[in-house]
Enzyme design. Structure first.
Site, PDB file in Angstrom:
ATOM      1  N   CYS A  93       0.890  -1.155   0.000  1.00 37.71           N
ATOM      2  CA  CYS A  93       0.000   0.000   0.000  1.00 37.71           C
ATOM      3  C   CYS A  93       0.928   1.205   0.000  1.00 37.71           C
ATOM      4  CB  CYS A  93      -0.917   0.036   1.215  1.00 37.71           C
ATOM      5  SG  CYS A  93      -1.887   1.557   1.288  1.00 37.71           S
TER       6      CYS A  93
ATOM      7  N   CYS B 251      -0.580   4.316   2.459  1.00 34.50           N
ATOM      8  CA  CYS B 251      -0.465   4.186   3.914  1.00 34.50           C
ATOM      9  C   CYS B 251      -0.236   2.731   4.275  1.00 34.50           C
ATOM     10  CB  CYS B 251      -1.670   4.777   4.631  1.00 34.50           C
ATOM     11  SG  CYS B 251      -3.274   4.302   3.960  1.00 34.50           S
ATOM     12  N   SER B 252      -1.273   2.013   4.681  1.00 38.45           N
ATOM     13  CA  SER B 252      -1.054   0.617   5.065  1.00 38.45           C
ATOM     14  C   SER B 252      -2.315  -0.198   4.888  1.00 38.45           C
ATOM     15  CB  SER B 252      -0.600   0.535   6.516  1.00 38.45           C
ATOM     16  OG  SER B 252      -1.659   0.979   7.344  1.00 38.45           O
ATOM     17  N   CYS B 253      -3.077   0.031   3.835  1.00 34.13           N
ATOM     18  CA  CYS B 253      -4.260  -0.776   3.579  1.00 34.13           C
ATOM     19  C   CYS B 253      -3.821  -2.234   3.448  1.00 34.13           C
ATOM     20  CB  CYS B 253      -4.965  -0.302   2.317  1.00 34.13           C
ATOM     21  SG  CYS B 253      -5.513   1.413   2.465  1.00 34.13           S
TER      22      CYS B 253
END
Lengths: 119, 229
Positions: B134, B137-139
């Site tokens: 991702c 961000c951090s999906c």
């Protein structure tokens, strides 16, 4: 709640990773995580808005030149959450600041062995 | 314009709360010298402030918060994803559904998405290797993999997985021949990816449960292969 150990980053100097997959380094991170998920689930903001707010915090940290190695990730998560709840009118910054001081005060005035509670 | 951050969240000035390190020292001293409780870190206090205010206003249910934390910390995790992969290895029709409509196939096994995101399952083959990232961000596919590891959230991984996927894979110990095509999937808030790794050779006699035990989180993100032992 168990406090998980810090991930070992020595295995890969350039690419931080954790072998066992620790999920939270400290309990507050789990709390902050759950707050964002629940507020979104209850419709106070969309998950897309949340992802955008978080991305903005991460980008701001990068612009400040902070080393983004993943360790301050939840610091940025919390900052994004504070900003979004203020923007959505869920909790005012001044109220949050006052409440934080109240908690610090409560810890200072609660004897060992007693549960800490706000006055 | 976004609202300014909470006053206390801005750069910490000098004083007893200047940094977490100093707080830790203060806490240790208090433990020995004073009768009151150790004051937790600045970050902890900020989360407590948020949570208590929001609970007080009836915006979040504390029991629901605790249940969620429990779920992600202990119950959910890569094991759910591993069961999905093992099922796909032993059941060709499930695999077909999984690749066609990932989210609903995974719900057949009882694993739902917390944010209602679409889940796309991408299959590794001898000629194609898939890698999930991702960049924003951090999906991450939480419902099947639990919470993302620290490296997944780090800037080096987020940027380099796209620019130099083969180099990143080599750092994870996976050196792919040039003949293998590497596909990088960039997750978003609405679209998450899960890699269906190749079933390793020598596992013909293993049942679904034994197969699931071989599947690692890293393999389902695409930074590793599943091995038979």
């Amino acid at each position: 709640m168990t406090i998980l150990s810090q991930p070992d980053l020595t295995a890969l100097p350039r690419l931080p990773r954790d072998p066992g997959g620790p999920v939270f380094a400290e309990p507050w991170q789990a709390q902050a995580f759950a707050l964002a998920v629940k507020l979104s689930e209850q419709g106070h903001f969309t998950w897309k808005e949340w992802a955008a707010a978080l991305a903005e915090e991460l980008a701001a940290a990068a612009r400040r030149g902070e080393p983004d190695d993943g360790f301050r990730y939840y610091d940025h998560w919390l900052a994004a959450l504070e900003r979004l709840v203020a923007a959505k009118g869920l909790a005012e910054p001044a109220a949050l600041a006052a409440r934080k001081e109240a908690w610090a005060d409560a810890y200072h005035h609660t004897p060992h062995g007693k549960p800490v509670a706000l006055k | 314009m976004p609202a300014p951050p909470v006053e206390l969240a801005t750069s910490p000035g000098p004083g007893p709360f200047a940094s977490r390190d100093i707080i830790a020292t203060t806490m240790a001293e208090h433990d020995h010298d004073h009768a009151h409780q150790a004051v937790p870190s600045d970050l902890t206090l900020r989360v407590k402030a948020l949570e208590s205010l929001l609970v007080e206003k009836g915006l979040v249910d504390p029991a629901a918060l605790d249940a969620l934390i429990e779920t992600y910390e202990h119950k959910v995790g890569p094991r759910n994803g591993a069961r999905v992969v093992a099922r796909a290895w032993v059941d060709p029709t499930f695999k077909q559904r999984l690749l066609a409509e990932g989210g609903s196939a995974i719900r057949e096994l009882g694993y739902g998405g917390a944010q209602g995101e679409n889940l796309v399952v991408v299959e590794n083959t001898p000629g194609v290797h898939n890698l999930v990232v991702c960049t924003l961000c951090s999906c991450y596919p939480w419902s099947v993999l639990g919470l993302p590891p620290v490296w997944y959230k780090s800037a080096p991984y987020r940027s380099r997985a796209v620019i130099d996927p083969r180099g990143v894979l080599r750092e994870f110990g996976l050196d792919l021949p040039e003949s293998v095509e590497v596909r990088v999937w960039d997750s978003t808030a609405e679209l998450r990816y899960l890699v269906l790794p190749e079933r390793p050779g020598g596992t013909e006699n293993l049942d679904e449960e034994a197969l699931a035990a071989l599947v690692t989180r890293d393999a389902m993100v695409g930074v590793a292969k599943v091995t038979a032992s």
